[in-house]
Design a protein around this motif. Structure first.
Motif, PDB file in Angstrom:
ATOM      1  N   TYR A  59       0.797  -1.226   0.000  1.00  0.00           N
ATOM      2  CA  TYR A  59       0.000   0.000   0.000  1.00  0.00           C
ATOM      3  C   TYR A  59       0.832   1.280   0.000  1.00  0.00           C
ATOM      4  CZ  TYR A  59      -4.422  -2.478   0.748  1.00  0.00           C
ATOM      5  OH  TYR A  59      -5.537  -3.267   0.596  1.00  0.00           O
ATOM      6  N   GLY A  60       2.111   1.194   0.344  1.00  0.00           N
ATOM      7  CA  GLY A  60       2.937   2.386   0.392  1.00  0.00           C
ATOM      8  C   GLY A  60       2.704   3.242   1.615  1.00  0.00           C
ATOM      9  N   THR A  61       1.971   2.719   2.594  1.00  0.00           N
ATOM     10  CA  THR A  61       1.697   3.461   3.817  1.00  0.00           C
ATOM     11  C   THR A  61       2.934   3.480   4.704  1.00  0.00           C
ATOM     12  OG1 THR A  61      -0.551   2.574   3.694  1.00  0.00           O
ATOM     13  CG2 THR A  61       0.085   3.661   5.754  1.00  0.00           C
ATOM     14  N   PRO A  62       3.319   4.657   5.222  1.00  0.00           N
ATOM     15  CA  PRO A  62       4.542   4.718   6.037  1.00  0.00           C
ATOM     16  C   PRO A  62       4.366   4.060   7.398  1.00  0.00           C
ATOM     17  CG  PRO A  62       3.436   6.828   6.053  1.00  0.00           C
ATOM     18  CD  PRO A  62       2.698   5.981   5.049  1.00  0.00           C
ATOM     19  N   PHE A  63       5.435   3.442   7.875  1.00  0.00           N
ATOM     20  CA  PHE A  63       5.452   2.893   9.228  1.00  0.00           C
ATOM     21  C   PHE A  63       5.927   3.974  10.205  1.00  0.00           C
ATOM     22  CE2 PHE A  63       5.330  -1.011   6.855  1.00  0.00           C
ATOM     23  CZ  PHE A  63       4.631  -1.887   7.678  1.00  0.00           C
ATOM     24  N   ILE A  78      -1.770  -7.588   4.718  1.00  0.00           N
ATOM     25  CA  ILE A  78      -1.862  -9.022   4.983  1.00  0.00           C
ATOM     26  C   ILE A  78      -3.315  -9.478   5.006  1.00  0.00           C
ATOM     27  CG2 ILE A  78      -1.382 -10.838   6.683  1.00  0.00           C
ATOM     28  CD1 ILE A  78       1.068  -9.157   7.543  1.00  0.00           C
ATOM     29  N   ALA A  79      -4.170  -8.678   5.647  1.00  0.00           N
ATOM     30  CA  ALA A  79      -5.583  -9.040   5.780  1.00  0.00           C
ATOM     31  C   ALA A  79      -6.374  -8.748   4.514  1.00  0.00           C
ATOM     32  CB  ALA A  79      -6.194  -8.289   6.959  1.00  0.00           C
ATOM     33  N   GLU A  80      -6.023  -7.645   3.813  1.00  0.00           N
ATOM     34  CA  GLU A  80      -6.744  -7.231   2.613  1.00  0.00           C
ATOM     35  C   GLU A  80      -5.747  -6.898   1.497  1.00  0.00           C
ATOM     36  OE1 GLU A  80      -9.362  -3.956   3.453  1.00  0.00           O
ATOM     37  OE2 GLU A  80      -9.764  -4.675   5.460  1.00  0.00           O
ATOM     38  N   PRO A  81      -5.113  -7.883   0.902  1.00  0.00           N
ATOM     39  CA  PRO A  81      -4.136  -7.596  -0.165  1.00  0.00           C
ATOM     40  C   PRO A  81      -4.810  -6.843  -1.313  1.00  0.00           C
ATOM     41  CG  PRO A  81      -4.032  -9.896   0.518  1.00  0.00           C
ATOM     42  CD  PRO A  81      -5.262  -9.322   1.141  1.00  0.00           C
ATOM     43  N   PRO A  82      -4.182  -5.765  -1.781  1.00  0.00           N
ATOM     44  CA  PRO A  82      -4.773  -5.012  -2.894  1.00  0.00           C
ATOM     45  C   PRO A  82      -4.641  -5.756  -4.214  1.00  0.00           C
ATOM     46  CG  PRO A  82      -2.617  -4.136  -2.386  1.00  0.00           C
ATOM     47  CD  PRO A  82      -2.909  -5.170  -1.335  1.00  0.00           C
ATOM     48  N   VAL A  83      -5.442  -5.360  -5.185  1.00  0.00           N
ATOM     49  CA  VAL A  83      -5.364  -5.945  -6.523  1.00  0.00           C
ATOM     50  C   VAL A  83      -4.077  -5.497  -7.205  1.00  0.00           C
ATOM     51  CG1 VAL A  83      -6.483  -6.111  -8.783  1.00  0.00           C
ATOM     52  CG2 VAL A  83      -7.876  -6.031  -6.696  1.00  0.00           C
ATOM     53  N   PHE A  84      -3.711  -4.229  -7.034  1.00  0.00           N
ATOM     54  CA  PHE A  84      -2.458  -3.730  -7.603  1.00  0.00           C
ATOM     55  C   PHE A  84      -1.292  -4.293  -6.813  1.00  0.00           C
ATOM     56  CE2 PHE A  84      -4.453  -0.473  -4.898  1.00  0.00           C
ATOM     57  CZ  PHE A  84      -3.507  -0.344  -3.877  1.00  0.00           C
ATOM     58  N   ALA A  85      -0.139  -4.352  -7.457  1.00  0.00           N
ATOM     59  CA  ALA A  85       1.031  -4.959  -6.818  1.00  0.00           C
ATOM     60  C   ALA A  85       1.636  -4.058  -5.761  1.00  0.00           C
ATOM     61  CB  ALA A  85       2.078  -5.306  -7.878  1.00  0.00           C
ATOM     62  N   ARG A  86       1.873  -2.791  -6.113  1.00  0.00           N
ATOM     63  CA  ARG A  86       2.507  -1.834  -5.200  1.00  0.00           C
ATOM     64  C   ARG A  86       1.902  -0.453  -5.422  1.00  0.00           C
ATOM     65  NH1 ARG A  86       8.509  -2.565  -7.325  1.00  0.00           N
ATOM     66  NH2 ARG A  86       7.277  -2.463  -9.240  1.00  0.00           N
ATOM     67  N   ALA A  87       1.843   0.322  -4.357  1.00  0.00           N
ATOM     68  CA  ALA A  87       1.405   1.716  -4.457  1.00  0.00           C
ATOM     69  C   ALA A  87       2.440   2.604  -3.791  1.00  0.00           C
ATOM     70  CB  ALA A  87       0.043   1.906  -3.792  1.00  0.00           C
ATOM     71  N   ARG A  88       2.674   3.761  -4.383  1.00  0.00           N
ATOM     72  CA  ARG A  88       3.571   4.739  -3.805  1.00  0.00           C
ATOM     73  C   ARG A  88       2.968   6.128  -3.991  1.00  0.00           C
ATOM     74  NH1 ARG A  88       5.134   0.618  -2.283  1.00  0.00           N
ATOM     75  NH2 ARG A  88       7.267  -0.220  -2.154  1.00  0.00           N
ATOM     76  N   VAL A 218      -4.786  11.071  -5.994  1.00  0.00           N
ATOM     77  CA  VAL A 218      -4.871  10.724  -4.573  1.00  0.00           C
ATOM     78  C   VAL A 218      -5.289   9.270  -4.403  1.00  0.00           C
ATOM     79  CG1 VAL A 218      -5.982  11.239  -2.362  1.00  0.00           C
ATOM     80  CG2 VAL A 218      -5.541  13.091  -3.970  1.00  0.00           C
ATOM     81  N   THR A 219      -4.686   8.590  -3.433  1.00  0.00           N
ATOM     82  CA  THR A 219      -5.160   7.278  -2.993  1.00  0.00           C
ATOM     83  C   THR A 219      -5.849   7.467  -1.651  1.00  0.00           C
ATOM     84  OG1 THR A 219      -3.352   6.088  -4.077  1.00  0.00           O
ATOM     85  CG2 THR A 219      -4.522   4.934  -2.311  1.00  0.00           C
ATOM     86  N   THR A 220      -7.105   7.084  -1.571  1.00  0.00           N
ATOM     87  CA  THR A 220      -7.847   7.212  -0.311  1.00  0.00           C
ATOM     88  C   THR A 220      -7.878   5.856   0.385  1.00  0.00           C
ATOM     89  OG1 THR A 220      -9.176   8.984  -1.286  1.00  0.00           O
ATOM     90  CG2 THR A 220      -9.999   8.004   0.746  1.00  0.00           C
ATOM     91  N   THR A 221      -8.776   4.974  -0.042  1.00  0.00           N
ATOM     92  CA  THR A 221      -8.808   3.618   0.518  1.00  0.00           C
ATOM     93  C   THR A 221      -8.151   2.606  -0.406  1.00  0.00           C
ATOM     94  OG1 THR A 221     -10.940   3.104  -0.509  1.00  0.00           O
ATOM     95  CG2 THR A 221     -10.989   4.147   1.672  1.00  0.00           C
ATOM     96  N   GLY A 222      -7.874   3.017  -1.635  1.00  0.00           N
ATOM     97  CA  GLY A 222      -7.327   2.091  -2.626  1.00  0.00           C
ATOM     98  C   GLY A 222      -8.407   1.469  -3.493  1.00  0.00           C
ATOM     99  N   ALA A 223      -9.677   1.844  -3.274  1.00  0.00           N
ATOM    100  CA  ALA A 223     -10.773   1.236  -4.027  1.00  0.00           C
ATOM    101  C   ALA A 223     -10.691   1.564  -5.512  1.00  0.00           C
ATOM    102  CB  ALA A 223     -12.115   1.706  -3.460  1.00  0.00           C
ATOM    103  N   THR A 224     -10.364   2.801  -5.840  1.00  0.00           N
ATOM    104  CA  THR A 224     -10.249   3.181  -7.251  1.00  0.00           C
ATOM    105  C   THR A 224      -9.092   2.431  -7.905  1.00  0.00           C
ATOM    106  OG1 THR A 224     -11.149   5.394  -6.813  1.00  0.00           O
ATOM    107  CG2 THR A 224      -9.887   5.095  -8.847  1.00  0.00           C
TER     108      THR A 224
END
Length: 253
Positions: A59-63, A78-88, A218-224
């Motif tokens: 998801y590209g979300t910072p730790f 881990i719980a909800e793997p996105p359809v796309f491979a990587r997001a940044r 913008v990426t909000t929830t990743g749904a788009t």
């Protein structure tokens, strides 16, 4: 090199024309005076929350902290793997980053696309290097007619030109007019976008077997990103990565 260093380097060297003698350069964030056109003033720059490693590799979300254990996945990935491979993304969607997105999208400040695209190219350099072509997230024709331009297509065109990658603006179509995503839950956003995108049969050969970089503002929830990536993968794309200017959300852990 940190994200701050990379993006700062990308901002340097923007062309200065003769018009700067008549129209002094202003900050892309607040409109205040700056030394270079398209740059951010010190105040706006310091308030921009750039996304830097370590991040969730999906998801590209910072730790919140660097655990020092190599590539990491967030609990959500881990719980909800996105359809796309990587997001940044360049920065978190707040303050200056939010202002830049809104001014581009709703105030017709098309001039801001150049600095935003340069920052995206710097932050997404690894994704761009592996991409074989670039596809913008499309607007439905009704919304495009009302807005007069697609900000994602504008950003994608600039990124593709600088990276010398093929731009495929008409390959992905938004075939269903969805209601605004603002205020919808994650599940409602996904349902709202179900079946919204399609790759026309005559365009499938353009992406068949290729690695796609999907571009949006913008990426909000990743749904788009998920809905668009699903349509591209179903049409034969090998993989889909997502690059945006801003990301909604706090640290992954």
């Amino acid at each position: 090199m940190t994200a701050l260093d990379v993006v700062a380097s990308a901002l340097r060297g923007l062309p200065c024309g003769a018009l700067s003698l008549v129209y002094p350069p202003t900050c892309a964030g607040c409109g205040g005076a700056t030394a270079d056109p398209g740059a951010l003033c010190a105040t706006c720059w310091s308030s921009l929350r750039l996304i830097d490693e370590p991040v969730c590799q999906r998801y590209g979300t910072p730790f919140a902290v660097d655990l020092g254990v190599g590539p990491l996945l967030s609990p959500r990935a881990i719980a909800e793997p996105p359809v796309f491979a990587r997001a940044r993304a360049v920065a978190l969607y707040e303050g200056v980053a939010r202002s830049l997105v809104h001014r581009l999208k709703y105030e017709d400040r098309l001039d801001l696309a150049k600095v935003m695209a340069r920052m995206m190219a710097a932050s997404g350099r690894m994704l761009i290097a592996e991409a074989e072509c670039i596809v913008p997230v499309p607007l439905h024709r009704g919304r495009l007619w009302r807005r007069r331009f697609n900000q994602a297509a504008l950003l994608a065109r600039l990124i593709a030109a600088s990276a010398r990658r093929p731009l495929l603006p008409a390959t992905l179509q938004r075939v269903r007019a969805t209601r605004s995503q603002v205020g919808l839950s994650r599940a409602a956003r996904a349902e709202n976008l179900s079946g919204a995108f399609r790759v026309p049969r005559h365009a499938r050969h353009r992406i068949d077997g290729r690695r796609i970089l999907l571009v949006d503002d913008v990426t909000t929830t990743g749904a788009t990103g998920n809905a668009a990536a699903r349509a591209l993968l179903c049409a034969g794309a090998t993989s889909v990565d997502l690059l945006t200017f801003a990301l909604v959300g706090e640290a992954a852990g």
